[in-house]
Every structure is written in structure tokens, then in C-alpha cells.
Design a protein around this motif. Structure first.
Motif, mmCIF file in Angstrom:
data_model
loop_
_atom_site.group_PDB
_atom_site.id
_atom_site.type_symbol
_atom_site.label_atom_id
_atom_site.label_comp_id
_atom_site.label_asym_id
_atom_site.label_seq_id
_atom_site.Cartn_x
_atom_site.Cartn_y
_atom_site.Cartn_z
ATOM 1 N N THR A 184 0.822 -1.215 0.000
ATOM 2 C CA THR A 184 0.000 0.000 0.000
ATOM 3 C C THR A 184 0.855 1.263 0.000
ATOM 4 N N GLY A 185 2.089 1.174 0.518
ATOM 5 C CA GLY A 185 2.992 2.320 0.498
ATOM 6 C C GLY A 185 3.737 2.481 -0.808
ATOM 7 N N GLY A 186 3.620 1.508 -1.714
ATOM 8 C CA GLY A 186 4.128 1.648 -3.073
ATOM 9 C C GLY A 186 5.531 1.165 -3.336
ATOM 10 N N SER A 187 6.245 0.602 -2.353
ATOM 11 C CA SER A 187 7.652 0.250 -2.543
ATOM 12 C C SER A 187 7.868 -0.794 -3.631
ATOM 13 N N MET A 229 2.564 9.543 1.283
ATOM 14 C CA MET A 229 2.715 10.041 2.655
ATOM 15 C C MET A 229 1.670 11.101 2.993
ATOM 16 N N ASP A 230 1.106 11.726 1.955
ATOM 17 C CA ASP A 230 0.081 12.746 2.158
ATOM 18 C C ASP A 230 -1.329 12.167 2.209
ATOM 19 N N GLY A 231 -1.438 10.826 2.124
ATOM 20 C CA GLY A 231 -2.741 10.174 2.178
ATOM 21 C C GLY A 231 -3.493 10.148 0.873
ATOM 22 N N LEU A 232 -2.878 10.585 -0.222
ATOM 23 C CA LEU A 232 -3.531 10.615 -1.530
ATOM 24 C C LEU A 232 -3.164 9.385 -2.355
ATOM 25 N N ASN A 233 -4.039 9.068 -3.329
ATOM 26 C CA ASN A 233 -3.775 7.968 -4.254
ATOM 27 C C ASN A 233 -2.730 8.366 -5.278
ATOM 28 N N TYR A 234 -1.808 7.443 -5.579
ATOM 29 C CA TYR A 234 -0.826 7.656 -6.637
ATOM 30 C C TYR A 234 -0.791 6.434 -7.545
ATOM 31 N N PRO A 235 -0.867 6.643 -8.850
ATOM 32 C CA PRO A 235 -0.823 5.510 -9.783
ATOM 33 C C PRO A 235 0.604 5.043 -10.033
ATOM 34 N N ASN A 236 0.755 3.804 -10.463
ATOM 35 C CA ASN A 236 2.063 3.312 -10.910
ATOM 36 C C ASN A 236 1.969 2.539 -12.225
ATOM 37 N N TYR A 237 1.058 3.004 -13.103
ATOM 38 C CA TYR A 237 0.920 2.388 -14.419
ATOM 39 C C TYR A 237 1.434 3.289 -15.539
ATOM 40 N N HIS A 238 1.859 4.503 -15.235
ATOM 41 C CA HIS A 238 2.288 5.426 -16.280
ATOM 42 C C HIS A 238 3.586 4.945 -16.947
ATOM 43 N N TYR A 239 3.830 5.480 -18.120
ATOM 44 C CA TYR A 239 4.969 5.074 -18.954
ATOM 45 C C TYR A 239 6.284 5.094 -18.180
ATOM 46 N N GLU A 240 6.535 6.192 -17.465
ATOM 47 C CA GLU A 240 7.826 6.353 -16.790
ATOM 48 C C GLU A 240 8.024 5.286 -15.708
ATOM 49 N N TYR A 241 6.963 4.956 -14.970
ATOM 50 C CA TYR A 241 7.097 3.930 -13.938
ATOM 51 C C TYR A 241 7.353 2.569 -14.578
ATOM 52 N N LEU A 242 6.614 2.251 -15.625
ATOM 53 C CA LEU A 242 6.800 0.954 -16.289
ATOM 54 C C LEU A 242 8.192 0.849 -16.896
ATOM 55 N N GLU A 243 8.680 1.950 -17.420
ATOM 56 C CA GLU A 243 10.018 1.966 -18.001
ATOM 57 C C GLU A 243 11.077 1.677 -16.929
ATOM 58 N N ARG A 244 10.943 2.319 -15.763
ATOM 59 C CA ARG A 244 11.898 2.080 -14.673
ATOM 60 C C ARG A 244 11.795 0.657 -14.146
ATOM 61 N N LEU A 245 10.567 0.161 -14.015
ATOM 62 C CA LEU A 245 10.395 -1.208 -13.520
ATOM 63 C C LEU A 245 11.009 -2.215 -14.485
#
Length: 342
Positions: A184-187, A229-245
Motif C-alpha cells: 500500500t505504500g508503493g515500494s 505520505m500525504d494520504g492521496l492515491n498515486y498511480p504506478n501504471y504510467h509510462y515512466e514507472y513501467l520503463e523504470r520497472l
């Protein structure tokens, strides 16, 4: 403060013998498992689509949904391999509320896990035998997956469980693919560590036995977004995240690097209509980048007969009593459109 032992539950073998899978479907599952493995390893160019209600709350509406899904799956079988979500456990962040069919066979009644273990087996079995589709469920309790071991084509380890040692070790020994969600923290590191652990041979205590496993080469990533950390939703499907993964999740360290994009949850901010846009954006990213195309092997979509969600006592047939879902008409249009774009 105490723990009261209420019922001695039947062991999984007893429940499987009471409600057996037919010989015909047992044989068909061998071929199905091979197809899923081929998609995740890239040997099959199709994409997986794991699609269904946030929580499988009742047999009649779930069977109606999967019956429709089976007909749709047949129309797109050359481009998509569809697995119905029949999620009978519902993790709760604060530990209260409806916890799924396993805990609450009657959503409005008190918990009854003795009836729950029978209810989850019966629902999955009916889906398999009556629609011909093998199912996906979440491994909320690692010791309980064996109630369904012969029926499941896919298992997910949820965001709240992925750091747990027992989930990782059991995932290393199950005979089907296991999707390890980011926490849930996104690591990303936590997710990749869980995949690595699940892919290794392990020895541990399981149901009062010392067991050893071979490792699960089909353990893989599921991206579901996260809470900042601010309690908001953040996506991890965008191009830049997929590229890094794709750059860090490589064959040098992992068997069969693969990612499934969960289009709801924190990726959509639990706005189910956004799943349509998210799938299309990821497909565009796959067209623009060969590493992303090799990495992304499919999608998860939360979908039911009716749009949205309702209270436990809402009474609308086929409408989610947990997270809001995409209704059937929109789901059908999305699947057909996505199939045309692959």
C-alpha cells in the motif's frame, strides 16, 4: 483479552472430497494452466485479463456474471486469455466490516467460517463446472488456499500481505501463477523482494508439517497504485514507472519478469470508470516501448453486472457490496475494444 476456539474446521482434503472436481474438468485444467504459463513467459503473445467483482458475495449473481464472461472470452480467445475473479476473501485495512464469503456466507449475518469454507469451495466449483472457466482468488490466508487448489488458475497476494513471510513462502510452492501486488505504500523493492522470495526453493512450517518447495517461476508483479505520505492515491501504471520497472526487473535476477496492471484500487482512486482509460494508456505505452511491451502481460479489472456499489442491504442484483465496479455493458465494450487494439 483471549482467544476462544469455536470450531475445528474440516481439513481441505475433506472438503475437496465432499465437493470433487469432475474428471473432465481436471483434464481441461492441465491445458489451461499451460496456456496461462505461456502468456506469462511470453511464449504466447496474448494478454491475460483477470476480470470480475471486487468481492464474490453470492453464487447466483457471480454465476450470471461468469456465464456472460465465458461467452465473451470465447469471442476474444485469440487475443485475450480471461480468468474470472472469484474473490472470496476481503482484506480490511482496519480489520472490521464485511470480510468476504469465507467469513460471511450471509453478508448480513455474523461470521461463520465453518460454513464459509464450504461456501467458497461450492462457489468456485460451480463456476468451473457450469462455465468451464478456472478462477482467480486472493491468498488472504495462506493455509486456506488448499480448499481451492484444484480449481484456481491464478492467485494474488494482496498489498497488505505481500511483506508477510508466510505468504511469500507458500507462494513458492503453489502450482499456479502468483501475482505479488506492490504494498500500500508503493515500494517497488518490497514487491520485487517478494517475487524473488517466491521464486526460490523454501523450507518452512505449513499446517503442522515441515515442507519444502521448488520455487514458483511464475510469481510476478501486480501494480495497483499506492497511498502516498500525504494520504492521496498515486498511480504506478504510467509510462515512466513501467520503463523504470522494466529496467530493474530483469531476467538476470528473476525468472520470467512480468507485470499485471491492476486498473482499479489506487491506480484509479477507486473510480471504476477510469479503468477504461488506464487500460488504453498502458496499451499505448506498450506500443511505444519494447521493454514495456515485454514486461506487461495483462490486466486486472473490477467488474460486475451493475455499475458502482451499494450497502450490504442494498438489494440490487449483481452490484458490488464492497468497492465500486464497472458494469457489464461497459465491461463488454471495453474487452472487445481492447482485443481490437492488441
Amino acid at each position: 483479552m483471549s482467544m476462544r476456539f469455536k470450531h475445528l474446521l474440516p481439513i481441505p482434503k475433506e472438503i475437496r472430497e465432499e465437493m470433487p472436481l469432475s474428471a473432465e474438468m481436471s483434464e481441461r485444467k492441465v491445458s489451461f494452466d499451460e496456456q496461462v504459463a505461456a502468456v506469462l513467459t511470453g511464449a504466447d503473445p496474448r494478454l491475460l485479463l483477470i476480470c470480475g467483482p471486487c468481492s464474490a458475495d453470492r453464487e447466483d449473481s457471480v454465476l450470471e456474471y461468469v456465464t456472460r464472461l465465458a461467452a465473451l472470452a470465447d469471442r476474444v480467445r485469440d487475443r485475450l486469455l480471461i480468468i474470472p475473479r472469484v474473490y472470496t476473501n476481503k482484506p480490511r485495512t482496519k480489520g472490521t466490516g464485511y470480510k468476504g464469503l469465507l467469513h460471511n456466507p450471509d453478508p448480513e449475518a455474523a461470521p461463520n467460517l465453518l460454513e464459509g469454507v464450504k461456501a467458497i469451495r461450492r462457489m468456485h466449483l460451480r463456476v468451473v463446472e457450469e462455465t468451464g472457466m478456472f478462477t482467480a482468488d486472493e491468498m488472504l490466508y495462506p493455509t486456506n488456499y488448499q480448499y481451492l487448489i484444484d480449481l484456481l488458475g491464478y492467485i494474488a497476494v494482496g498489498a497488505r500481505s505481500v511483506e508477510n513471510q508466510e505468504h511469500r513462502l507458500v507462494a513458492s510452492g503453489v502450482p499456479m501463477p502468483v501475482g505479488m501486488k506492490n504494498p500500500t505504500g508503493g515500494s517497488t523493492d518490497v514487491m520485487l523482494n517478494s517475487i524473488y522470495a517466491a521464486q526460490q526453493p523454501q523450507t518452512f512450517i505449513f499446517r503442522n508439517w515441515e515442507v519444502s518447495t521448488t520455487g514458483n517461476p511464475l510469481a510476478h508483479a501486480v501494480l495497483r497504485g499506492y497511498i502516498g505520505m500525504d494520504g492521496l492515491n498515486y498511480p504506478n501504471y504510467h509510462y515512466e514507472y513501467l520503463e523504470r520497472l522494466a529496467a530493474s526487473y530483469t531476467e538476470a535476477d528473476f525468472a520470467n519478469p512480468a507485470a499485471i496492471i491492476d486498473c482499479n484500487h489506487d491506480n484509479s482512486g477507486k473510480r471504476p470508470l477510469e479503468q477504461i482509460r488506464i487500460m488504453k494508456e498502458v496499451l499505448d505505452s506498450m506500443r511505444r516501448s519494447e521493454p514495456i511491451r515485454r514486461l506487461v502481460r495483462g490486466f486486472m479489472v473490477e467488474s460486475y453486472l451493475e455499475d458502482g456499489n451499494q450497502p450490504l442491504d442494498g438489494g440490487v442484483f449483481g452490484k458490488s457490496i464492497t468497492d465500486a465496479c464497472l458494469g457489464w455493458d461497459k465491461t463488454e465494450r471495453l474487452v472487445l475494444e481492447i482485443a481490437d487494439r492488441i
